[in-house]
Enzyme design. Structure first.
Site, PDB file in Angstrom:
ATOM      1  N   ASP A 103      41.449  23.527  37.881  1.00  0.00           N
ATOM      2  CA  ASP A 103      40.328  23.621  38.807  1.00  0.00           C
ATOM      3  C   ASP A 103      40.822  24.044  40.202  1.00  0.00           C
ATOM      4  O   ASP A 103      41.411  25.116  40.340  1.00  0.00           O
ATOM      5  CB  ASP A 103      39.585  22.277  38.817  1.00  0.00           C
ATOM      6  CG  ASP A 103      38.228  22.330  39.468  1.00  0.00           C
ATOM      7  OD1 ASP A 103      37.259  22.669  38.771  1.00  0.00           O
ATOM      8  OD2 ASP A 103      38.137  22.041  40.676  1.00  0.00           O
ATOM      9  N   GLN A 126      45.074  24.604  32.878  1.00  0.00           N
ATOM     10  CA  GLN A 126      44.109  23.806  32.114  1.00  0.00           C
ATOM     11  C   GLN A 126      42.796  23.825  32.903  1.00  0.00           C
ATOM     12  O   GLN A 126      42.649  23.151  33.908  1.00  0.00           O
ATOM     13  CB  GLN A 126      44.623  22.373  31.919  1.00  0.00           C
ATOM     14  CG  GLN A 126      43.726  21.501  31.076  1.00  0.00           C
ATOM     15  CD  GLN A 126      43.001  20.467  31.906  1.00  0.00           C
ATOM     16  OE1 GLN A 126      43.624  19.664  32.594  1.00  0.00           O
ATOM     17  NE2 GLN A 126      41.683  20.474  31.845  1.00  0.00           N
ATOM     18  N   GLY A 264      36.521  18.730  27.246  1.00  0.00           N
ATOM     19  CA  GLY A 264      35.775  19.288  28.359  1.00  0.00           C
ATOM     20  C   GLY A 264      36.663  19.702  29.521  1.00  0.00           C
ATOM     21  O   GLY A 264      37.798  20.155  29.339  1.00  0.00           O
ATOM     22  N   HIS A 265      36.144  19.515  30.722  1.00  0.00           N
ATOM     23  CA  HIS A 265      36.812  19.983  31.933  1.00  0.00           C
ATOM     24  C   HIS A 265      38.066  19.175  32.240  1.00  0.00           C
ATOM     25  O   HIS A 265      39.044  19.708  32.768  1.00  0.00           O
ATOM     26  CB  HIS A 265      35.825  19.900  33.105  1.00  0.00           C
ATOM     27  CG  HIS A 265      36.276  20.597  34.343  1.00  0.00           C
ATOM     28  ND1 HIS A 265      36.595  21.940  34.379  1.00  0.00           N
ATOM     29  CD2 HIS A 265      36.475  20.140  35.609  1.00  0.00           C
ATOM     30  CE1 HIS A 265      36.961  22.285  35.615  1.00  0.00           C
ATOM     31  NE2 HIS A 265      36.901  21.209  36.373  1.00  0.00           N
ATOM     32  N   PHE A 266      38.045  17.893  31.930  1.00  0.00           N
ATOM     33  CA  PHE A 266      39.202  17.023  32.154  1.00  0.00           C
ATOM     34  C   PHE A 266      39.818  16.681  30.804  1.00  0.00           C
ATOM     35  O   PHE A 266      39.706  15.562  30.309  1.00  0.00           O
ATOM     36  CB  PHE A 266      38.793  15.782  32.947  1.00  0.00           C
ATOM     37  CG  PHE A 266      38.436  16.094  34.372  1.00  0.00           C
ATOM     38  CD1 PHE A 266      39.424  16.330  35.315  1.00  0.00           C
ATOM     39  CD2 PHE A 266      37.112  16.179  34.768  1.00  0.00           C
ATOM     40  CE1 PHE A 266      39.103  16.639  36.630  1.00  0.00           C
ATOM     41  CE2 PHE A 266      36.783  16.480  36.081  1.00  0.00           C
ATOM     42  CZ  PHE A 266      37.777  16.715  37.020  1.00  0.00           C
TER      43      PHE A 266
END
Length: 289
Positions: A103, A126, A264-266
């Protein structure tokens, strides 16, 4: 058991917090976190890498336990965050390192790499986007609207991202079994970004995120010129950066190793073991010849 040290350093006049573990003379791995979290997101990964690597995970300016001066006291741009990360690494004697970006950590890492290509031995991304492909419109459109025209209406839409429910959404969306994700994560992050004045910090960074996409051509030139080994390990259900963002790295790095995992995102919150296996294999190949 691996000892993880929790340290502070004065960097360009500001106090930065970082986690460090592993032998001082081992190859270095720098972990760069995203929004709205901190080095806390790497709390489980650090001990799994530190048996063979010197692992350093700083909190960016405005996040976690690093100083968070008011937005009118500090220039919250990704260039400024990169300046502090670069100086911290120099002060710690880290001149060559593999980087792990997620991110917000990605635009910081990309700037570090472009500034000093010889320093970066490998890249793990990631949900760390480096291409226009991958932006999920439904998530990013309010941010783009604010960047086009910052006003009370567009700002109000962005402030929703600072709520506990919105942060929880980032953690659990795309995760097949939400019970694998500890509520400690979103409560921790929400508490930290809810400190007095931090809303203006986050708005400043969301506004400056507009500077990252124009930076991508320089990043792609770096990829083609220097061919860094790259591993993309990505949650296929990420609601912020879709799998297209992971696949795009192969456009400029045909040898990129790209893996889409359930999550997902994490991703580290629900697929830690699978991700760590890929990361350790990649580092073993790229850091030890």
């Amino acid at each position: 058991m691996v000892d993880v040290h929790h340290r502070y350093a004065t960097v360009l006049g500001r106090r930065m917090f970082y986690r460090e573990a592993g032998p001082q003379d081992a190859p270095a791995v720098v972990l760069l976190h995203g929004f709205p979290t901190s080095s806390f997101m790497f709390r489980h990964l650090i001990p799994l890498l530190a048996d063979q690597y010197r692992v350093i995970a700083p909190d960016h300016m405005g996040f976690g336990l690093t100083d968070a001066p008011r937005a009118d006291e500090f220039d919250y741009t990704f260039e400024a965050l990169t300046d502090h990360t670069e100086k911290l690494l120099a002060d710690l004697g880290v001149s060559r390192y593999a980087m792990y970006v997620q991110d917000y950590g990605a635009p910081i890492g990309w700037r570090l790499a472009v500034r000093n290509p010889a320093a970066v031995t490998a890249i793990i991304t990631q949900s760390g986007n480096g291409y226009e492909a991958g932006f999920v419109d439904s998530f990013w459109e309010p941010i783009w609207a604010y960047q086009r025209e910052p006003n009370p209406l567009t700002e109000k839409a962005l402030r929703e991202a600072f709520t506990l429910d919105a942060i929880r959404w980032q953690y659990v969306t795309g995760v097949p079994d939400e019970t694998l994700v500890s509520p400690d994560t979103w409560h921790h992050d929400h508490q930290m970004i809810s400190r007095l004045g931090n809303d203006r910090v986050q708005l400043a960074l969301l506004l400056d995120y507009a500077s990252n996409v124009p930076f991508y051509p320089r990043l792609h030139d770096y990829f083609r010129s220097h061919r860094p080994p790259l591993l993309a390990v990505w949650g296929q259900g990420d609601p912020v950066f879709s799998p297209a963002g992971a696949r795009a790295f192969a456009d400029d790095l045909p040898d990129a190793q790209i893996h889409l995992l359930e999550g997902g995102h994490f991703l580290l919150e629900s697929a830690l073991d699978e991700a760590t296996e890929l990361i350790r294999e990649f580092l073993a190949r790229t850091q030890r010849g």
